[in-house]
Structure formats: C-alpha cells, structure tokens
Enzyme design. Structure first.
Site, PDB file in Angstrom:
ATOM      1  CG  HIS A 166      39.587   3.818  48.605  1.00  8.55           C
ATOM      2  ND1 HIS A 166      40.300   4.613  49.475  1.00  8.55           N
ATOM      3  CD2 HIS A 166      39.060   2.816  49.369  1.00  8.55           C
ATOM      4  CE1 HIS A 166      40.217   4.121  50.702  1.00  8.55           C
ATOM      5  NE2 HIS A 166      39.465   3.035  50.664  1.00  8.55           N
ATOM      6  CD  GLU A 186      40.265   3.597  54.127  1.00 15.35           C
ATOM      7  OE1 GLU A 186      39.029   3.521  53.924  1.00 15.35           O
ATOM      8  OE2 GLU A 186      41.082   2.791  53.662  1.00 15.35           O
ATOM      9  CG  HIS A 206      34.574   1.609  51.102  1.00 18.02           C
ATOM     10  ND1 HIS A 206      34.439   2.240  52.322  1.00 18.02           N
ATOM     11  CD2 HIS A 206      35.892   1.287  51.000  1.00 18.02           C
ATOM     12  CE1 HIS A 206      35.628   2.304  52.914  1.00 18.02           C
ATOM     13  NE2 HIS A 206      36.520   1.724  52.136  1.00 18.02           N
ATOM     14  CD  GLU A 207      37.477  -0.881  48.229  1.00 21.12           C
ATOM     15  OE1 GLU A 207      38.443  -0.146  47.941  1.00 21.12           O
ATOM     16  OE2 GLU A 207      37.357  -1.422  49.354  1.00 21.12           O
TER      17      GLU A 207
END
Length: 495
Positions: A265, A291, A261-262
């Site tokens: 980003h 996001e 997930h990160e």
C-alpha cells in the site's frame, strides 16, 4: 485556464486539511491515550465538517462550468473530471449528517477496541446501530442523486464503475470453483510435514526484521514509518505514509506478512505522481487497485519461492536464539502457503481468503439495501461461515462479525476491494512476466525492474484513467478473474 487554476488551488487547500485529518486518525489508533478520545472525536468531527464544507462549496459549480470550456490538456481534463466527481459526491450530503457520522464512527471504533476482546456484541451493537442508520441514510441520499441502488452508490465511492451486477458475476464464478480447490489443496498438503513457529519471538526483533524487509522492498523511510495498532493499516499521506502491524510473541508469521502487505500500500502511495499529489487525479485510482498493490507485494512476491529464499537467511540472522530449522527456506514456504480455513480474515490463507470477502459482501450489500437488520448479522455470519468455510461462530462475536474495523466507521462497500485486488494482482503479475524476468530479479535482490513496471503501468497514473482503462493499458484486457484461478492452481497444486 483561470477557472481551472482556481479549482486546483481550492483542492490543494482541501488536500492540506485531509493531510491533517489522516495524521490525526493515525494518532488516534496508534498513540492517543484512551482518555483523549472524546475531545479528539469532537475535534475530528469539526475538521470533517470543515472539509465537507470546502468539498461541497456551491460556488465550485460555476467554476466547473466555466473550466469545462477552457483549453485543457489530457491530464488537466482528467483532473477536472475527478474534481467535479468528488464535488458531486460531496454536495449530496447534508453537513449535519457528515458531522453525525464522524462522531458515531469515532465513538463506535474506540469502544470496539475493548468490546471485541470482551466478545460484547450487545455493547457494540448499541453504538453500531447508529453507524448503520447513518450509513443507510447516506446510501439512500447517494442513490437518489445517482439513480443507483443504495449499495451500488456506496460501492462507487471506493470502486468507481463497479456494481452489484458485476460483483455477483465475478464472485458467483469464484465460488463455483474455490471450495473444490480449497479441498484439493488441503488434501495435497496432508502429506507434507513442516515445523511450525512455536517458540517465543521477541517483538522488538520482529520489528527489526520487518524494517529490514521494508528496506528490501524499497520503502522510503524519509517519507514514512512503521508502528503498532490493534488492526494493521496504511494511513497518512504520500509524503508521510504511516503503516502499522500487530505482533504476537508466539507467532512471527502473521506480523511479517502484514508488514509486507502494508508496504505494498505504502509503495503505491509513495509512487503516485508527485506533480498531482494535492489533486484528486493524483490519488489512488480505486481501493481495488490499492489492494492489488498490497496483495502483489504480499501474495505475488512475498509468498513466492524466490522471496522466501531471501526471507530465510534474514529470519535466521535476526532470531539467532531460536531453532534455525524453523527458518529453513523450504519450511518457511510451507508455513506461508498452508491452506486451512479459519475464523479471522486478516490471518486467512490466500486460497480461503476470498470466501471471507464474499461473506462480508453479501451481508453488507443486503444491510445497506435494507433487506436485513444489523441485529440479523451474528446469525447470518454464523450460517455463511458454515456454508463457505465449514466453521461455526455461534456466540463467538469477536472471531465473527466483530472482528473487522471497517464497519465500525461505516466503510460499507470497501470489502469487495480485497478480492478484486487479488484478481488484479494476479493479472498484473502475468503481464509483468512477459516483460520482466521476475524470478531472476528476486533471486538477485534486484527489485528495481519489478517496481519500475508497477510505476510505469500503475503508480504514476494515479486517477488519470478509469480502472478498466488502467488495467487494459497495463495488461491488454480488463479484469479477467481466470488469472487468479491460474495463479492459485500453479502455486498450490502444481508444485
């Protein structure tokens, strides 16, 4: 272009101080000893005040007026617009409020790290009351300056162009079908058997596995790093991206997807237009788009059959001493697509996650619009958890209203970005599949076509276009939540 040049030089200076602020904030969350918090908070407050003074400097107004009459190209016009937009947002806030917010936020966030584990709502709320008070003051000031509702003015800070009316419509539609879909998926999955990860998983090996996956996803380690924090986040700057996760030696599942997930980003940050990085127009378009990239990596890619097939041998290779059957691709897929409503947002499954966001949105919307008090929140949280997820948080503050870091520093208006991001991500994937054979690309470990599409359609545009225009140019239409519904139905009910 003399005046435009003066403006860009000024905003490059601001970018340099923001760079220092971002790294300092990362250090405070990851490396700083507890005893350093008081002086660090004071230093960060001084830095925040200095950045605010630069951002709200009155002489900039005359430069904007003059620059608007200069001959500028399309990107320069967009750049001028974004600089002026940020200036207008900064000029409405008095300097003493900015400094007070920085101090209150640092104090509240630092104490929260301990108070949450102790389930200490009374201790937390004493600090948080001031954060809420200052945030409500900010919202009122911004509302008066823009003619918006207080919460809309805060929401616009993270998601330009979005407002309560649109969110109530989007989330109102979502909640009409989401509970039923959640129930259907749970009933379907009761017949499935799987082996859950229930052994000891070395944190160091978990880290090495995470780094291997980041490499697979083309993370640029020359311009970023992975560390540990109590709450996973992506910080730093595009040239030096800092991502964090948290580890549990009893469960490797959450930390790995947190890293993916990160990394989404981070790849967005690393993919922003290099020639515009020091200017507002070169920054991420909105937190919803930000996001969308993390959720594209985690949900659209990371939990797909094809990607799990790549994770399986990687996990087996790293956790050699553990039961191999846990890491069988079919078993891993079942683990990563289990649907079971739970208390913690960051650990929530893809289907029930939006309910966590709607709950937070409804509470912070009414809090910032002064319809409720911060003291009402534990009970409201409990009631909404029962309504949307069938769970009770009565007296359980650490797994209820104290679980997130966002509200500790007054980041009201951020939460909707998560579910907006999930909707954008599903829409981006649907459009990408019309041009890219995504399945073959993943199976062949050739992510270049996927990342090229994201770069061409999202990353390289920064904030040159509005959110609606960015999404329309990439997909042919503005945000359409039905792509998200189709994605969930296809993943959880069709196979």
């Amino acid at each position: 272009m003399q005046n435009y040049k003066k403006l860009t030089d000024h905003y490059k200076t601001i970018a340099h101080f923001n760079h220092l602020s971002a790294i300092t904030q990362w250090d405070q969350s990851v490396m700083m000893p507890n005893g350093g918090n008081h002086e660090r908070s004071q230093a960060m407050a001084t830095l925040s005040l200095h950045i605010h003074e630069l951002s709200s400097a009155q002489p900039l107004g005359e430069l904007f007026d003059k620059a608007e009459s200069e001959t500028l190209n399309t990107i320069e016009k967009a750049s001028l617009y974004e600089m002026k937009r940020q200036w207008q947002k900064a000029t409405v806030l008095p300097a003493d409020l900015v400094k007070a917010q920085s101090l209150a936020g640092s104090k509240c966030e630092h104490a929260w790290r301990t108070q949450r584990h102790q389930n200490d709502w009374n201790g937390f709320s004493k600090n948080w009351a001031e954060v809420v008070n200052l945030s409500q003051q900010e919202a009122q000031i911004r509302a008066q300056a823009t003619g918006m509702l207080p919460y809309d003015a805060m929401l616009d800070f993270y998601e330009p162009g979005m407002n309560i009316e649109k969110l109530d419509s989007l989330f109102g539609n979502l909640i009409t079908w989401l509970p039923n879909l959640t129930q259907q998926v749970q009933e379907k999955q009761t017949a499935e058997s799987f082996i859950y990860a229930n052994e000891k998983y070395s944190i160091e090996i978990q880290k090495q596995l995470g780094l291997a996956v980041m490499k697979l996803l083309h993370f640029n380690f020359n311009h970023g790093r992975l560390d540990i924090s109590s709450h996973p986040f992506c910080g730093g700057v595009p040239q030096d991206v800092r991502i964090t996760t948290r580890y549990d030696e009893n469960d490797f599942v959450q930390s790995l997807m947190g890293i993916i997930h990160e990394t989404g980003h981070a790849r967005y940050e690393q993919g922003l237009p290099a020639s515009l990085l020091h200017l507002p127009v070169g920054q991420a378009r909105s937190m919803g788009i930000h996001e969308s990239q993390s959720l594209f990596f985690e949900m659209q890619l990371g939990r797909s059959h094809e990607f799990i097939n790549l994770l399986s041998p990687l996990a087996t290779q790293h956790f050699k001493q553990n039961t191999v059957s846990t890491f069988d691709a079919a078993n891993l897929y079942k683990i990563y697509t289990r649907v079971k409503p739970d208390f913690i947002r960051v650990d929530a499954d893809e289907v029930s996650y939006p309910a966590h966001i709607i709950l937070r949105y409804e509470i912070e919307r009414d809090l910032i619009n002064s319809k409720i008090s911060y003291q009402d929140i534990p009970e409201l949280w409990h009631l909404k958890m029962q309504k949307y997820l069938g769970l009770s948080t009565k007296g359980d503050y650490k797994n209820g209203c104290m679980q997130d870091i966002h509200w500790t520093d007054g980041s009201f208006g951020y939460f909707p970005s998560y579910t907006l991001g999930a909707m954008y991500a599903a829409q981006f994937m649907a459009s990408m599949k019309k041009q890219v054979n995504v399945r073959d690309a993943i199976e062949q470990k050739n992510f270049t076509p996927i990342f090229d599409w994201l770069s061409m359609n999202i990353w390289k545009h920064g904030s040159i276009s509005s959110t609606d225009d960015l999404v329309k140019n990439a997909t042919g239409e503005i945000l359409n939540p039905m792509y998200f519904k189709k994605h969930l139905e296809a993943r959880y009910l069709s196979n």
